[in-house]
Design a protein around this motif. Structure first.
Motif, mmCIF file in Angstrom:
data_model
loop_
_atom_site.group_PDB
_atom_site.id
_atom_site.type_symbol
_atom_site.label_atom_id
_atom_site.label_comp_id
_atom_site.label_asym_id
_atom_site.label_seq_id
_atom_site.Cartn_x
_atom_site.Cartn_y
_atom_site.Cartn_z
ATOM 1 N N GLU A 1 -42.963 -19.898 -123.105
ATOM 2 C CA GLU A 1 -42.587 -20.874 -124.116
ATOM 3 C C GLU A 1 -41.164 -21.380 -123.916
ATOM 4 O OE1 GLU A 1 -42.923 -21.778 -128.867
ATOM 5 O OE2 GLU A 1 -43.205 -19.722 -128.178
ATOM 6 N N LEU A 2 -41.026 -22.697 -124.077
ATOM 7 C CA LEU A 2 -39.727 -23.357 -124.115
ATOM 8 C C LEU A 2 -39.211 -23.309 -125.545
ATOM 9 C CD1 LEU A 2 -40.901 -26.453 -122.079
ATOM 10 C CD2 LEU A 2 -39.259 -24.778 -121.236
ATOM 11 N N LEU A 3 -38.052 -22.695 -125.763
ATOM 12 C CA LEU A 3 -37.465 -22.532 -127.098
ATOM 13 C C LEU A 3 -36.040 -23.053 -127.103
ATOM 14 C CD1 LEU A 3 -38.561 -18.820 -127.692
ATOM 15 C CD2 LEU A 3 -39.623 -20.841 -128.709
ATOM 16 N N ASP B 1 -32.333 -21.938 -133.198
ATOM 17 C CA ASP B 1 -33.221 -20.840 -133.574
ATOM 18 C C ASP B 1 -33.118 -19.599 -132.702
ATOM 19 O OD1 ASP B 1 -35.056 -22.115 -135.746
ATOM 20 O OD2 ASP B 1 -34.971 -23.611 -134.140
ATOM 21 N N HIS B 2 -32.868 -19.771 -131.413
ATOM 22 C CA HIS B 2 -32.904 -18.637 -130.486
ATOM 23 C C HIS B 2 -31.672 -18.669 -129.574
ATOM 24 C CE1 HIS B 2 -36.964 -17.721 -131.812
ATOM 25 N NE2 HIS B 2 -37.251 -19.014 -131.668
ATOM 26 N N PRO B 3 -30.512 -18.358 -130.129
ATOM 27 C CA PRO B 3 -29.276 -18.416 -129.345
ATOM 28 C C PRO B 3 -29.382 -17.600 -128.061
ATOM 29 C CG PRO B 3 -28.772 -18.063 -131.667
ATOM 30 C CD PRO B 3 -30.263 -17.920 -131.521
ATOM 31 N N ASP B 4 -28.945 -18.208 -126.962
ATOM 32 C CA ASP B 4 -28.832 -17.558 -125.649
ATOM 33 C C ASP B 4 -30.157 -17.461 -124.903
ATOM 34 O OD1 ASP B 4 -26.897 -16.491 -123.809
ATOM 35 O OD2 ASP B 4 -27.746 -14.507 -124.132
ATOM 36 N N TYR B 5 -31.263 -17.926 -125.475
ATOM 37 C CA TYR B 5 -32.546 -17.887 -124.772
ATOM 38 C C TYR B 5 -32.448 -18.684 -123.477
ATOM 39 C CZ TYR B 5 -37.627 -18.209 -124.066
ATOM 40 O OH TYR B 5 -38.909 -18.140 -123.564
ATOM 41 N N CYS C 1 -35.003 -19.838 -121.143
ATOM 42 C CA CYS C 1 -35.947 -20.938 -120.900
ATOM 43 C C CYS C 1 -35.853 -21.949 -122.052
ATOM 44 C CB CYS C 1 -37.367 -20.397 -120.762
ATOM 45 S SG CYS C 1 -38.578 -21.627 -120.240
ATOM 46 N N ASP C 2 -34.702 -22.595 -122.130
ATOM 47 C CA ASP C 2 -34.410 -23.479 -123.264
ATOM 48 C C ASP C 2 -34.415 -24.948 -122.881
ATOM 49 O OD1 ASP C 2 -32.072 -23.640 -121.792
ATOM 50 O OD2 ASP C 2 -30.725 -23.197 -123.478
ATOM 51 N N ASN C 3 -34.917 -25.277 -121.697
ATOM 52 C CA ASN C 3 -35.020 -26.686 -121.311
ATOM 53 C C ASN C 3 -36.175 -26.844 -120.326
ATOM 54 O OD1 ASN C 3 -33.725 -26.972 -118.335
ATOM 55 N ND2 ASN C 3 -32.608 -25.403 -119.500
ATOM 56 N N THR C 4 -36.744 -28.030 -120.317
ATOM 57 C CA THR C 4 -37.951 -28.268 -119.529
ATOM 58 C C THR C 4 -37.693 -28.100 -118.042
ATOM 59 O OG1 THR C 4 -38.639 -29.856 -121.226
ATOM 60 C CG2 THR C 4 -39.851 -29.877 -119.151
ATOM 61 N N HIS D 1 -38.786 -27.553 -130.564
ATOM 62 C CA HIS D 1 -37.673 -26.936 -129.843
ATOM 63 C C HIS D 1 -37.070 -27.887 -128.813
ATOM 64 C CE1 HIS D 1 -37.762 -22.925 -131.510
ATOM 65 N NE2 HIS D 1 -39.065 -22.850 -131.338
ATOM 66 N N MET D 2 -37.908 -28.621 -128.111
ATOM 67 C CA MET D 2 -37.386 -29.503 -127.067
ATOM 68 C C MET D 2 -36.756 -30.770 -127.639
ATOM 69 S SD MET D 2 -37.445 -27.914 -124.272
ATOM 70 C CE MET D 2 -36.946 -26.544 -125.367
ATOM 71 N N GLN D 3 -37.171 -31.191 -128.830
ATOM 72 C CA GLN D 3 -36.454 -32.286 -129.489
ATOM 73 C C GLN D 3 -35.049 -31.845 -129.858
ATOM 74 O OE1 GLN D 3 -36.802 -35.342 -129.795
ATOM 75 N NE2 GLN D 3 -35.723 -36.088 -131.597
ATOM 76 N N VAL D 4 -34.912 -30.619 -130.343
ATOM 77 C CA VAL D 4 -33.602 -30.075 -130.688
ATOM 78 C C VAL D 4 -32.713 -29.978 -129.450
ATOM 79 C CG1 VAL D 4 -32.380 -28.021 -131.521
ATOM 80 C CG2 VAL D 4 -34.423 -28.824 -132.724
ATOM 81 N N MET D 5 -33.287 -29.551 -128.322
ATOM 82 C CA MET D 5 -32.488 -29.308 -127.121
ATOM 83 C C MET D 5 -32.215 -30.552 -126.291
ATOM 84 S SD MET D 5 -31.455 -26.211 -126.961
ATOM 85 C CE MET D 5 -30.796 -26.260 -125.309
#
Length: 297
Positions: free
Chosen positions: A177-179, A184-188, A190-193, A216-220
């Motif tokens: 999952e992309l988060l 919501d998930h600081p330091d995760y 896989c946070d971008n496509t 999540h991806m709109q936020v990032m």
């Protein structure tokens, strides 16, 4: 804005508080809706395979929730543990994304010291999923903790490759999952496509895919439709929620979900789109039915 909680909290505690957030005017417009359209399943376009994440509706008994979901044309429920699969299956639904207590967003495959335990636990979950003909099992990168991007990919490849071979023989996909790491998930990690796609291309395995969480991806990073069109071959699952706030996906938030769903359909997508918004309406099932209608293009 009232108390805020995330799926991370839900998966850790397995208890969801009311967490109700209010949006002026929206709640009142739906306060009178206290029913489920029993004919909704027959009205659906069939272009989108509808699912919903269990944790957002955890205060509704699962048996009742599954029955109501089936009545409105939802074919699956997301993020269920093995102990919950039989309950939804008896209502003709499937688990569209399997998980279990050990699946940890913060401690994932990017840390080599996690590999032995994760591989053992995931093999057990893969076996159970295969027995129930469940196609997707969720995995997480884990948090960065100062790790550079290339090292994270390298470590994930080392940890996931043996599992992917094991899962392929059992007709199971591992889906990362992309988060967002901004809210919501600081330091995760896989946070971008692009990072997720780079990992998928390095693994080059037919049963490794991405869960593209639209919220999540709109936020990032935004640019949702263009990203979906560009990278759809690596995506086999979608999650929804309104931005900002992670609530209903109607016109109280900034995303045009009908347009996004049309773009998904145009890619030839045949997986599931799972609603993962935190409902604010007094009648939570009315909020869910509204979301299904918005996405049923």
């Amino acid at each position: 804005m009232g108390d805020k909680y995330s799926r991370r909290d839900a998966l850790k505690t397995l208890v969801i508080g009311s967490g109700a957030l209010s949006i002026g005017g929206v709640v009142s417009s739906f306060a009178a809706i206290n029913f489920i359209d029993k004919h909704q399943a027959d009205k659906n376009s069939r272009n989108i395979n509808h699912s919903v994440c269990r944790w957002c509706f955890a205060d509704i008994p699962l048996d009742k929730f599954a029955q109501q979901c089936a009545a409105m044309g939802i074919g699956a429920i997301d993020l269920l543990k093995p102990s919950e699969w039989d309950t939804v299956e008896k209502h003709g639904l499937v688990c569209s994304m399997a998980t279990d207590d050990f699946a940890d967003i913060e401690n994932g495959f990017n840390e080599t010291e996690n590999h032995e335990v994760l591989q053992k636990n995931y093999k057990g979950l893969i076996d159970k999923a295969s027995e129930h003909n469940i196609k997707n099992v969720i995995v997480f990168s884990g948090n960065r903790r100062g790790m550079d991007e290339k090292s994270g990919i390298k470590n994930c490849v080392t940890g996931l490759r043996p599992l992917l071979e094991y899962a392929e023989n059992r007709n199971v996909n591992l889906v990362m999952e992309l988060l967002n790491s901004k809210v919501d998930h600081p330091d995760y990690m896989c946070d971008n496509t692009e990072w997720g796609v780079a990992l998928a291309e390095e693994l080059d395995a037919p049963n490794f895919k991405l869960l593209y969480d639209i919220y999540h991806m709109q936020v990032m990073e935004g640019d949702i439709i263009a990203t979906i069109k560009k990278h759809h071959k690596h995506i086999n699952h979608y999650h929804t929620a309104g931005v900002p706030g992670r609530n209903e996906i109607n016109d109280s938030q900034e995303l045009n979900y009908s347009a996004i769903m049309r773009a998904i359909v145009e890619t030839g997508f045949d997986g599931y789109v799972a609603q993962e918004f935190i409902p604010t309406y007094d009648n939570k099932m009315a909020a869910l039915q509204e979301a299904i209608k918005i996405c049923d293009v």
